[in-house]
Design a protein around this motif. Structure first.
Motif, PDB file in Angstrom:
ATOM      1  N   TYR A  36      21.848  15.510  23.227  1.00 35.74           N
ATOM      2  CA  TYR A  36      20.791  14.709  22.602  1.00 35.74           C
ATOM      3  C   TYR A  36      19.411  15.318  22.821  1.00 35.74           C
ATOM      4  CZ  TYR A  36      23.929  10.934  21.263  1.00 35.74           C
ATOM      5  OH  TYR A  36      24.921  10.185  20.653  1.00 35.74           O
ATOM      6  N   ILE A 115      30.113   9.397  21.625  1.00 28.93           N
ATOM      7  CA  ILE A 115      30.888  10.641  21.707  1.00 28.93           C
ATOM      8  C   ILE A 115      29.876  11.775  21.638  1.00 28.93           C
ATOM      9  CG2 ILE A 115      31.361  10.690  19.207  1.00 28.93           C
ATOM     10  CD1 ILE A 115      34.141  11.954  19.995  1.00 28.93           C
ATOM     11  N   MET A 116      30.009  12.735  22.514  1.00 27.10           N
ATOM     12  CA  MET A 116      29.064  13.879  22.482  1.00 27.10           C
ATOM     13  C   MET A 116      29.715  15.118  23.073  1.00 27.10           C
ATOM     14  SD  MET A 116      26.426  12.752  25.504  1.00 27.10           S
ATOM     15  CE  MET A 116      26.608  11.004  25.217  1.00 27.10           C
ATOM     16  N   VAL A 117      29.271  16.259  22.551  1.00 21.14           N
ATOM     17  CA  VAL A 117      29.786  17.559  22.990  1.00 21.14           C
ATOM     18  C   VAL A 117      28.581  18.496  23.115  1.00 21.14           C
ATOM     19  CG1 VAL A 117      31.229  19.534  22.289  1.00 21.14           C
ATOM     20  CG2 VAL A 117      32.033  17.193  21.885  1.00 21.14           C
ATOM     21  N   ARG A 122      30.540  23.160  20.279  1.00 24.65           N
ATOM     22  CA  ARG A 122      30.830  22.376  19.062  1.00 24.65           C
ATOM     23  C   ARG A 122      31.666  23.151  18.053  1.00 24.65           C
ATOM     24  NH1 ARG A 122      25.094  19.098  18.448  1.00 24.65           N
ATOM     25  NH2 ARG A 122      25.375  17.995  20.426  1.00 24.65           N
ATOM     26  N   ARG A 123      32.244  22.381  17.124  1.00 17.29           N
ATOM     27  CA  ARG A 123      33.056  22.916  16.025  1.00 17.29           C
ATOM     28  C   ARG A 123      34.310  23.624  16.520  1.00 17.29           C
ATOM     29  NH1 ARG A 123      30.856  22.275  10.833  1.00 17.29           N
ATOM     30  NH2 ARG A 123      32.866  21.810   9.949  1.00 17.29           N
ATOM     31  N   ARG A 124      34.828  23.149  17.648  1.00 15.93           N
ATOM     32  CA  ARG A 124      36.069  23.717  18.168  1.00 15.93           C
ATOM     33  C   ARG A 124      37.113  22.628  18.394  1.00 15.93           C
ATOM     34  NH1 ARG A 124      34.407  26.210  23.333  1.00 15.93           N
ATOM     35  NH2 ARG A 124      36.597  26.770  23.418  1.00 15.93           N
ATOM     36  N   GLY A 125      36.867  21.455  17.803  1.00 15.69           N
ATOM     37  CA  GLY A 125      37.861  20.386  17.896  1.00 15.69           C
ATOM     38  C   GLY A 125      37.799  19.562  19.169  1.00 15.69           C
ATOM     39  N   ALA A 127      35.503  17.217  20.041  1.00 12.76           N
ATOM     40  CA  ALA A 127      35.246  15.808  19.723  1.00 12.76           C
ATOM     41  C   ALA A 127      36.518  15.145  19.186  1.00 12.76           C
ATOM     42  CB  ALA A 127      34.107  15.682  18.713  1.00 12.76           C
ATOM     43  N   LYS A 128      37.240  15.841  18.364  1.00  6.22           N
ATOM     44  CA  LYS A 128      38.495  15.303  17.807  1.00  6.22           C
ATOM     45  C   LYS A 128      39.481  14.996  18.941  1.00  6.22           C
ATOM     46  CE  LYS A 128      42.054  15.259  14.674  1.00  6.22           C
ATOM     47  NZ  LYS A 128      42.661  13.939  14.753  1.00  6.22           N
ATOM     48  N   ASN A 151      23.293  11.495  10.327  1.00  4.75           N
ATOM     49  CA  ASN A 151      24.060  12.257  11.328  1.00  4.75           C
ATOM     50  C   ASN A 151      25.303  12.855  10.656  1.00  4.75           C
ATOM     51  OD1 ASN A 151      25.368  13.300  13.549  1.00  4.75           O
ATOM     52  ND2 ASN A 151      25.084  11.482  14.826  1.00  4.75           N
ATOM     53  N   ALA A 153      27.130  15.551  11.023  1.00  4.33           N
ATOM     54  CA  ALA A 153      28.287  16.026  11.800  1.00  4.33           C
ATOM     55  C   ALA A 153      29.180  14.848  12.181  1.00  4.33           C
ATOM     56  CB  ALA A 153      27.817  16.767  13.040  1.00  4.33           C
ATOM     57  N   SER A 156      30.732  12.924   9.052  1.00  2.00           N
ATOM     58  CA  SER A 156      31.855  13.645   8.420  1.00  2.00           C
ATOM     59  C   SER A 156      33.080  13.592   9.309  1.00  2.00           C
ATOM     60  CB  SER A 156      31.557  15.110   8.156  1.00  2.00           C
ATOM     61  OG  SER A 156      30.222  15.358   8.005  1.00  2.00           O
ATOM     62  N   ALA A 157      32.855  13.721  10.628  1.00  2.00           N
ATOM     63  CA  ALA A 157      33.999  13.663  11.541  1.00  2.00           C
ATOM     64  C   ALA A 157      34.701  12.313  11.405  1.00  2.00           C
ATOM     65  CB  ALA A 157      33.523  13.882  12.970  1.00  2.00           C
ATOM     66  N   TYR A 158      33.946  11.238  11.458  1.00  4.28           N
ATOM     67  CA  TYR A 158      34.566   9.905  11.410  1.00  4.28           C
ATOM     68  C   TYR A 158      35.357   9.707  10.116  1.00  4.28           C
ATOM     69  CZ  TYR A 158      31.394   8.944  15.311  1.00  4.28           C
ATOM     70  OH  TYR A 158      30.721   8.989  16.502  1.00  4.28           O
TER      71      TYR A 158
HETATM   72  C1  COA Z   1      29.369  14.716  16.523  1.00  2.00           C
HETATM   73  C2  COA Z   1      29.871  15.682  17.609  1.00  2.00           C
HETATM   74  C3  COA Z   1      30.378  14.867  18.803  1.00  2.00           C
HETATM   75  C4  COA Z   1      31.009  16.533  17.032  1.00  2.00           C
HETATM   76  O1  COA Z   1      31.528  17.355  18.074  1.00  2.00           O
HETATM   77  P1  COA Z   1      32.456  18.643  17.788  1.00  2.00           P
HETATM   78  O2  COA Z   1      33.242  18.929  19.025  1.00  2.00           O
HETATM   79  O3  COA Z   1      31.627  19.725  17.237  1.00  2.00           O
HETATM   80  O4  COA Z   1      33.425  18.096  16.637  1.00  2.00           O
HETATM   81  P2  COA Z   1      34.815  18.733  16.176  1.00  2.00           P
HETATM   82  O5  COA Z   1      34.794  20.226  16.438  1.00  2.00           O
HETATM   83  O6  COA Z   1      35.931  17.948  16.751  1.00  2.00           O
HETATM   84  O7  COA Z   1      34.713  18.518  14.616  1.00  2.00           O
HETATM   85  C5  COA Z   1      35.376  17.482  13.965  1.00  2.00           C
HETATM   86  C6  COA Z   1      34.937  17.400  12.525  1.00  2.00           C
HETATM   87  O8  COA Z   1      33.616  16.888  12.447  1.00  2.00           O
HETATM   88  C7  COA Z   1      32.965  17.406  11.284  1.00  2.00           C
HETATM   89  N1  COA Z   1      31.793  18.130  11.718  1.00  2.00           N
HETATM   90  C8  COA Z   1      31.462  18.461  12.998  1.00  2.00           C
HETATM   91  N2  COA Z   1      30.268  19.102  13.022  1.00  2.00           N
HETATM   92  C9  COA Z   1      29.846  19.165  11.742  1.00  2.00           C
HETATM   93  C10 COA Z   1      28.679  19.671  11.128  1.00  2.00           C
HETATM   94  N3  COA Z   1      27.706  20.265  11.843  1.00  2.00           N
HETATM   95  N4  COA Z   1      28.558  19.544   9.786  1.00  2.00           N
HETATM   96  C11 COA Z   1      29.521  18.953   9.046  1.00  2.00           C
HETATM   97  N5  COA Z   1      30.667  18.441   9.592  1.00  2.00           N
HETATM   98  C12 COA Z   1      30.807  18.547  10.914  1.00  2.00           C
HETATM   99  C13 COA Z   1      33.976  18.309  10.617  1.00  2.00           C
HETATM  100  O9  COA Z   1      34.703  17.508   9.699  1.00  2.00           O
HETATM  101  C14 COA Z   1      34.830  18.708  11.797  1.00  2.00           C
HETATM  102  O10 COA Z   1      36.108  19.161  11.450  1.00  2.00           O
HETATM  103  P3  COA Z   1      36.323  20.725  11.093  1.00  2.00           P
HETATM  104  O11 COA Z   1      35.629  21.532  12.150  1.00  2.00           O
HETATM  105  O12 COA Z   1      37.811  20.866  11.105  1.00  2.00           O
HETATM  106  O13 COA Z   1      35.696  20.931   9.751  1.00  2.00           O
HETATM  107  C15 COA Z   1      28.719  16.648  18.060  1.00  2.00           C
HETATM  108  O14 COA Z   1      28.127  17.214  16.915  1.00  2.00           O
HETATM  109  C16 COA Z   1      27.656  15.971  18.907  1.00  2.00           C
HETATM  110  O15 COA Z   1      27.753  15.899  20.141  1.00  2.00           O
HETATM  111  N6  COA Z   1      26.563  15.444  18.267  1.00  2.00           N
HETATM  112  C17 COA Z   1      25.467  14.790  19.007  1.00  2.00           C
HETATM  113  C18 COA Z   1      25.883  13.425  19.488  1.00  2.00           C
HETATM  114  C19 COA Z   1      26.225  12.493  18.351  1.00  2.00           C
HETATM  115  O16 COA Z   1      25.539  12.460  17.334  1.00  2.00           O
HETATM  116  N7  COA Z   1      27.288  11.693  18.518  1.00  2.00           N
HETATM  117  C20 COA Z   1      27.742  10.727  17.550  1.00  2.00           C
HETATM  118  C21 COA Z   1      26.882   9.502  17.609  1.00  2.00           C
HETATM  119  S1  COA Z   1      27.456   8.251  16.448  1.00  2.00           S
END
Ligand code: COA
Length: 187
Positions: A36, A115-117, A122-125, A127-128, A151, A153, A156-158
């Motif tokens: 954050y 949820i946060m990474v 990031r982008r390595r699964g 959060a999933k 937001n 990222a 789209s994940a959700y």
């Molecule tokens: C949201 C967050 C937790 C995702 O973490 P992550 O480990 O990068 O997510 P994942 O690698 O599991 O990605 C899951 C999917 O999310 C989506 N996604 C993640 N980052 C994205 C981006 N920058 N742009 C578009 N889609 C994105 C994609 O669909 C992705 O799947 P894919 O990589 O197979 O395409 C991270 O960006 C984060 O910590 N953000 C700040 C905190 C936050 O905003 N939390 C949510 C508050 S509601």
């Protein structure tokens, strides 16, 4: 020290509770500062306020915290708790939705709080993996979260993970408008 991500290091997930949260204050806040970083100046997102919120969530029924480690370093986490009977989480709903959708009996809904990474992981699964582990631990009928529409990222994940939007919600008077989303939990 923040390590450089290495695809050969394995992700380790751990499920814990309020006691775990209190023991891990420093690493949890360290990940928060990273994830954050762009929001810490805002009064709602200061570290002190964040820790207060985490402690408050940890007092509630069904509180669960899932931790992700790589190479022994905490790289992300997700947490939530069960909504209590009579919870008024839906009172800021701006969209016209069926009132029955917002009724809580103390068992119906898991509130997916955070949820946060870390940026470099990031982008390595991760959060999933955190999401799936947290959801797999639940006994409620559905899960609920709020996400800012900008937001990209998280939103789209959700959507990819099966969540759907039920409406626009302003949780308190001076808060922005969030997307309120639900996930049906199958048991
Ligand atoms: C949201 C967050 C937790 C995702 O973490 P992550 O480990 O990068 O997510 P994942 O690698 O599991 O990605 C899951 C999917 O999310 C989506 N996604 C993640 N980052 C994205 C981006 N920058 N742009 C578009 N889609 C994105 C994609 O669909 C992705 O799947 P894919 O990589 O197979 O395409 C991270 O960006 C984060 O910590 N953000 C700040 C905190 C936050 O905003 N939390 C949510 C508050 S509601």
């Amino acid at each position: 020290v923040i390590g450089v991500p290495d695809s050969s290091t394995d992700l380790v997930l751990e499920v814990t509770d309020a006691a775990g949260l209190h023991q891990l204050r420093e690493p949890l806040m360290d990940v928060y500062r990273d994830a954050y970083a762009d929001k810490l100046d805002h009064p709602f997102f200061t570290e002190a306020r964040m820790w207060e919120r985490l402690e408050a969530y940890a007092t509630r029924d069904g509180f669960t915290l899932v931790l992700a480690y790589e190479g022994g370093e905490l790289v992300g986490y997700a947490l939530g708790n069960t909504f209590m009977a009579g919870s008024r989480w839906g009172q800021g709903m701006i969209t016209d939705v069926a009132p029955a959708l917002l009724v809580e009996d103390g068992k119906r809904t898991f509130g997916f709080n955070y949820i946060m990474v870390r940026h470099t992981y990031r982008r390595r699964g991760i959060a999933k993996a955190l999401h799936d582990k947290l959801i797999a631990s639940r006994h409620e009928v559905r899960a609920c979260l709020l996400v800012l529409p900008e937001n990209v990222a998280a939103r789209s994940a959700y959507l990819t993970w099966g969540w759907y939007k039920i409406g626009d919600l302003r949780p308190f008077d001076d808060a922005p408008v969030y997307d309120a989303m639900l996930l049906d939990l199958k048991h």
